[in-house]
Structure formats: C-alpha cells, structure tokens
Design an enzyme around this catalytic site. Structure first.
Site, PDB file in Angstrom:
ATOM      1  N   HIS A 263      42.466  32.548 -21.980  1.00  0.00           N
ATOM      2  CA  HIS A 263      42.543  33.815 -22.713  1.00  0.00           C
ATOM      3  C   HIS A 263      43.168  33.559 -24.066  1.00  0.00           C
ATOM      4  CE1 HIS A 263      43.293  38.040 -23.603  1.00  0.00           C
ATOM      5  NE2 HIS A 263      42.366  38.273 -22.700  1.00  0.00           N
ATOM      6  N   ASP A 313      38.291  38.521 -15.381  1.00  0.00           N
ATOM      7  CA  ASP A 313      36.942  38.338 -14.847  1.00  0.00           C
ATOM      8  C   ASP A 313      36.881  37.443 -13.608  1.00  0.00           C
ATOM      9  OD1 ASP A 313      35.510  39.949 -16.609  1.00  0.00           O
ATOM     10  OD2 ASP A 313      35.508  38.404 -18.152  1.00  0.00           O
TER      11      ASP A 313
HETATM   12  N1  ACO Z   1      37.391  26.251 -19.095  1.00  0.00           N
HETATM   13  C1  ACO Z   1      37.649  25.035 -19.616  1.00  0.00           C
HETATM   14  N2  ACO Z   1      38.320  24.846 -20.763  1.00  0.00           N
HETATM   15  C2  ACO Z   1      38.722  25.940 -21.407  1.00  0.00           C
HETATM   16  C3  ACO Z   1      38.481  27.237 -20.919  1.00  0.00           C
HETATM   17  C4  ACO Z   1      37.791  27.367 -19.720  1.00  0.00           C
HETATM   18  N3  ACO Z   1      37.548  28.565 -19.207  1.00  0.00           N
HETATM   19  N4  ACO Z   1      39.038  28.133 -21.762  1.00  0.00           N
HETATM   20  C5  ACO Z   1      39.580  27.433 -22.752  1.00  0.00           C
HETATM   21  N5  ACO Z   1      39.404  26.106 -22.534  1.00  0.00           N
HETATM   22  C6  ACO Z   1      39.865  25.028 -23.380  1.00  0.00           C
HETATM   23  C7  ACO Z   1      39.002  24.935 -24.625  1.00  0.00           C
HETATM   24  O1  ACO Z   1      37.905  24.093 -24.436  1.00  0.00           O
HETATM   25  C8  ACO Z   1      39.979  24.395 -25.619  1.00  0.00           C
HETATM   26  O2  ACO Z   1      40.151  23.021 -25.354  1.00  0.00           O
HETATM   27  P1  ACO Z   1      40.265  21.972 -26.546  1.00  0.00           P
HETATM   28  O3  ACO Z   1      41.504  22.367 -27.288  1.00  0.00           O
HETATM   29  O4  ACO Z   1      40.345  20.681 -25.855  1.00  0.00           O
HETATM   30  O5  ACO Z   1      39.018  22.159 -27.378  1.00  0.00           O
HETATM   31  C9  ACO Z   1      41.295  25.053 -25.230  1.00  0.00           C
HETATM   32  O6  ACO Z   1      41.171  25.345 -23.839  1.00  0.00           O
HETATM   33  C10 ACO Z   1      41.570  26.343 -25.994  1.00  0.00           C
HETATM   34  O7  ACO Z   1      40.522  27.254 -25.719  1.00  0.00           O
HETATM   35  P2  ACO Z   1      39.752  28.097 -26.784  1.00  0.00           P
HETATM   36  O8  ACO Z   1      38.304  28.093 -26.440  1.00  0.00           O
HETATM   37  O9  ACO Z   1      40.147  27.660 -28.149  1.00  0.00           O
HETATM   38  O10 ACO Z   1      40.323  29.508 -26.508  1.00  0.00           O
HETATM   39  P3  ACO Z   1      39.859  30.817 -27.222  1.00  0.00           P
HETATM   40  O11 ACO Z   1      41.058  31.649 -27.396  1.00  0.00           O
HETATM   41  O12 ACO Z   1      39.040  30.534 -28.418  1.00  0.00           O
HETATM   42  O13 ACO Z   1      38.872  31.464 -26.150  1.00  0.00           O
HETATM   43  C11 ACO Z   1      38.176  32.356 -24.115  1.00  0.00           C
HETATM   44  C12 ACO Z   1      39.313  32.297 -25.136  1.00  0.00           C
HETATM   45  C13 ACO Z   1      36.889  32.768 -24.820  1.00  0.00           C
HETATM   46  C14 ACO Z   1      38.539  33.418 -23.092  1.00  0.00           C
HETATM   47  C15 ACO Z   1      38.016  30.993 -23.449  1.00  0.00           C
HETATM   48  O14 ACO Z   1      39.185  30.694 -22.710  1.00  0.00           O
HETATM   49  C16 ACO Z   1      36.800  30.915 -22.549  1.00  0.00           C
HETATM   50  O15 ACO Z   1      35.712  30.617 -23.034  1.00  0.00           O
HETATM   51  N6  ACO Z   1      36.956  31.207 -21.219  1.00  0.00           N
HETATM   52  C17 ACO Z   1      35.813  31.233 -20.329  1.00  0.00           C
HETATM   53  C18 ACO Z   1      35.024  32.538 -20.488  1.00  0.00           C
HETATM   54  C19 ACO Z   1      35.782  33.727 -19.944  1.00  0.00           C
HETATM   55  O16 ACO Z   1      36.335  33.680 -18.861  1.00  0.00           O
HETATM   56  N7  ACO Z   1      35.767  34.814 -20.712  1.00  0.00           N
HETATM   57  C20 ACO Z   1      36.399  36.066 -20.314  1.00  0.00           C
HETATM   58  C21 ACO Z   1      37.672  36.277 -21.072  1.00  0.00           C
HETATM   59  S1  ACO Z   1      38.480  37.780 -20.568  1.00  0.00           S
HETATM   60  C22 ACO Z   1      37.524  38.991 -21.302  1.00  0.00           C
HETATM   61  O17 ACO Z   1      36.984  38.820 -22.357  1.00  0.00           O
HETATM   62  C23 ACO Z   1      37.333  40.206 -20.577  1.00  0.00           C
END
Ligand code: ACO
Length: 376
Positions: A263, A313
C-alpha cells in the site's frame, strides 16, 4: 520550469498533499471516517449511517437516519424503461466493471437534474447514484444469467436489498451483517486513486455522473480495486495450503506482484484487512473451505519474504467467495460502496474548487524543424 516538488515526479505523486479534506483520514496507520475509527464503525454502524456521516461530517440523529434510509431505499429501484434498455447491453465476455462504467454514464441521459449545479438537485443526483450503483451491478449479474430483474423492497436495508436483488432469494441475517460490514469498510479511503480521479473530473466543474464514471474506470484497474478479483483467481490457482508458500516464493522470484499486498500509505498494515481477516476466518470455516488457511499461508510468506502486508483487497476475496459471489463482481461491489465516498469527495471539491492542472517536465527534444511529409 515552474517550482515543483521534485520527489513527486514519476513517483505517482507519492508524498504530495493535493487538497485539504474533512471526509476520511489515515493517521498513524489508523483509518477514520469524519473522525470515527473504522473498526468502531464496522462493528457498530450501518452502511447507510456511514454514507450520511461521509456526506455530512457527523453521525445522524435517529429521525435523520430514518429519513435517509428511506430516501436511499426509494432511489434503489430501476424503472422498467431503464431495465429494458440496460438488459440489451452486451454481457458476454464483458467485464462487469466495463458494463457498470457504461451503465452509470447512461443513467445521466435519463436524469433531468444531471447537469444542474443547484445544491438541492445535486443532492438528489447523489442519492440516485449511490442507491443505484448496486442495483445496476445486480441487474448485470441477473441479465447475464438470463434471470429477471428483482426490485428493491421498502423497509429493508441497503445490504439486504443488494443481496436480494442479486440472488433473488431473501438473505439470512448473518450474510446481511457481513455484507454491510464490507460496504462500511470500502466506503472511503482518503485520496485514493479513484477518489482523486473523481475530484480531478469535478474540478473542471463537470457533473456528478461524469466524475463517478471517471472514478469507476479508475477503480477497475488491478493496482486499485481490481486487485480483489485477482486475489481470488490466485487462490483458485494455488489450490491447496501446501502449495501456497512455494507458489508465492516463485512469483516473488519472478518479480511478479502478489495481488492484495502493499500500500502506498500503510506500511505497517491496513486496518481494514485486519477486520476482513477475522470475517474470512469465520466464513471459510463455516463453508468448510481452505481459503482462509491458504490466505494466511500467503500472508505469512509475503511478509517474511518481502515485508509486505495485506491490503483491503486480500481477505475480502475469500469473504466474497464464501458468500457465493461471482469473482468478477468483487470490484463492482467495491464500487457499490465506494460511490458514496466519491460523492463526498466531489461535493468537497465543488465547495472549494480550483481546477487541477499540474505540470509535466519536458524530457524530449526541442526546437525541431518541421519537415514536409514527402521529405521524411
Ligand atoms: N507484490 C510484490 N511486490 C510488491 C507488491 C506486491 N503486491 N507491492 C509492492 N511491491 C514492491 C514493489 O515491486 C517495489 O519493489 P522495488 O522497490 O524492489 O521496486 C516496492 O514493493 C514498493 O512498491 P511500489 O510499487 O513502489 O508501491 P506503490 O506505492 O507504488 O504501489 C500498490 C502501491 C499499487 C498498492 C502496490 O503495492 C501493488 O501493486 N500492490 C498489488 C496490487 C494491489 O493489491 N492493489 C490494491 C491496493 S488497495 C486499493 O487500491 C483498494
């Protein structure tokens, strides 16, 4: 280039405060709706009361709540004309979020108040939209199953009516309570992607239908509301508790994202996920499935391997699955609740509007000389 917050460029506006808001807040990993803790509301409130809270900034008195319940209830029904036309829209190989986005946009064409900027008219439109999104979702499902539209019943709650309109049978009290709690948990979440989208559209002084349609399109994406459906598909693919750890480790090694984790704001856990985890445990145990145990094994593995915690989620997927809800309706159900929060944001935006117009930092070539097409 004008002064910018450099840290935000190409970082999804991370850390940028885009507006002041009095609707909901995340403070020290706790979520509040208008100052009330989400866990408190989930346990004690109803969806209707929460909508009133989000729109008015205070809890209603008994007579106000009764009036509001009746108003929402009275706006749930879809006229025969609308049902007939909406039943003609394609449903085969159509994602319900795409259908819902189109259907909500179409609803504006029947609404003679849709373009009004009078407060009273906008309030009427807000009620219609909030009451009808769930009815549209139920209509979609019944239409694709070649079943008749079910009308809402007076004197029943929003959650009761949604389940009844979806399944055509009277829901039991436990299912209504679970579903109502899910609606409460999903109603608003500060400046999330879809609420921001709604506010951006409203900031051009466009109408409520346009802003909500924008928000539905935004919620649809798998990085936002679309993740709950993806979580359930993952659980079905993993199949057993024993497979969970290896499946997740392999996904992470392949740099895949595990849906339902991570998140932008919560780094120490999403409070809504904790409430949903408890509900998932009870429902999966009652249903005699392994989906809670499997979810827990995934949760433990993602935490130990990647340090990421589940978001709203993740456990909602097994909750909805236990209730027999089709997978691709999970995100439309999210919209059924979140429309109330979007509307609160749209009204807040109208109340102190300035059009959103950020800048883009140019990274291409400049001063190129035009070459006629024949000479390129
Ligand atoms: N699985 C694996 N790795 C992840 C995940 C995940 N679910 N979420 C974040 N990471 C990793 C990223 O790859 C990144 O790694 P890196 O630094 O090595 O590149 C690091 O953690 C930081 O993550 P970001 O993607 O920069 O986080 P951001 O704040 O941009 O995105 C998000 C947040 C979109 C929720 C992301 O965590 C994600 O894609 N999660 C999966 C999709 C999801 O569950 N979405 C629902 C969110 S809740 C809602 O919107 C209702």
């Amino acid at each position: 280039m004008a002064e910018v917050f450099a840290g935000a460029i190409d970082k999804g506006l991370e850390g940028v405060v885009a507006c002041t808001t009095g609707i909901s807040s995340i403070v020290d990993a706790q979520l509040f709706y208008s100052g009330y803790l989400i866990e408190d509301l989930a346990e004690n409130s109803t969806f209707e009361e929460v909508v009133y809270l989000l729109w008015n900034g205070r809890l209603p008195k008994a007579n106000e709540l009764e009036k509001f319940n009746n108003e929402l209830n009275a706006n749930m029904s879809l006229s025969a004309e609308k049902v007939e036309l909406l039943q003609k829209l394609p449903t085969k190989n159509v994602h319900p979020m795409a259908w819902l986005r189109s259907a909500v946009s179409m609803m504006a064409l029947w609404d003679d108040k849709s373009q009004s900027d009078e407060d009273a008219d906008r309030h009427e439109v807000a009620l219609r939209l909030t009451a009808k999104v769930g009815s549209l979702v139920a209509l979609f499902e019944r239409t694709r199953q070649a079943k008749e539209y079910v009308s809402p019943q007076a004197g029943k709650s929003f959650a009761w009516n949604f389940l009844h309109m979806l399944n055509g049978v009277e829901p039991d009290a436990d299912s209504v309570k679970v579903f109502d709690t899910c609606l409460i948990l999903h109603a608003d979440h500060e400046l999330n992607c879809s609420a921001f989208s709604a506010r951006v559209t409203a900031s051009s002084l466009s109408d409520l239908y346009s802003a909500v349609t924008s928000a539905i399109g935004t919620l649809k994406g798998p990085l936002h509301g679309g993740a709950n459906e993806a979580v359930m598909r993952m659980l079905l693919e993993i199949k057993t508790v024993d497979n969970a750890k290896a499946w997740i480790k392999s996904a992470l090694e392949n740099k895949e994202k595990v849906m339902g984790f991570g998140h932008r704001v919560y780094k120490n856990g999403d409070p809504r996920a904790k409430v949903l985890r408890g509900m998932s445990k009870i429902l999966c145990e009652n249903a005699g499935t392994e989906y809670y145990e499997m979810s827990k094994a995934i949760d433990d593995t993602v935490q130990s391997e990647k340090g990421l915690l589940p978001n709203v989620d993740f456990y909602s997927a097994s909750v909805y699955y236990s209730m027999g809800i089709p997978l691709d309706l999970y995100t439309p159900i999210f919209a059924t609740s979140r429309v109330s929060g979007w509307i609160a944001h749209i009204f807040e935006q109208y109340s102190k509007n300035r059009i959103y117009r950020p800048r883009g930092e140019w990274t291409g070539e400049s001063s190129l000389k035009y070459v006629p097409v024949a000479d390129r």
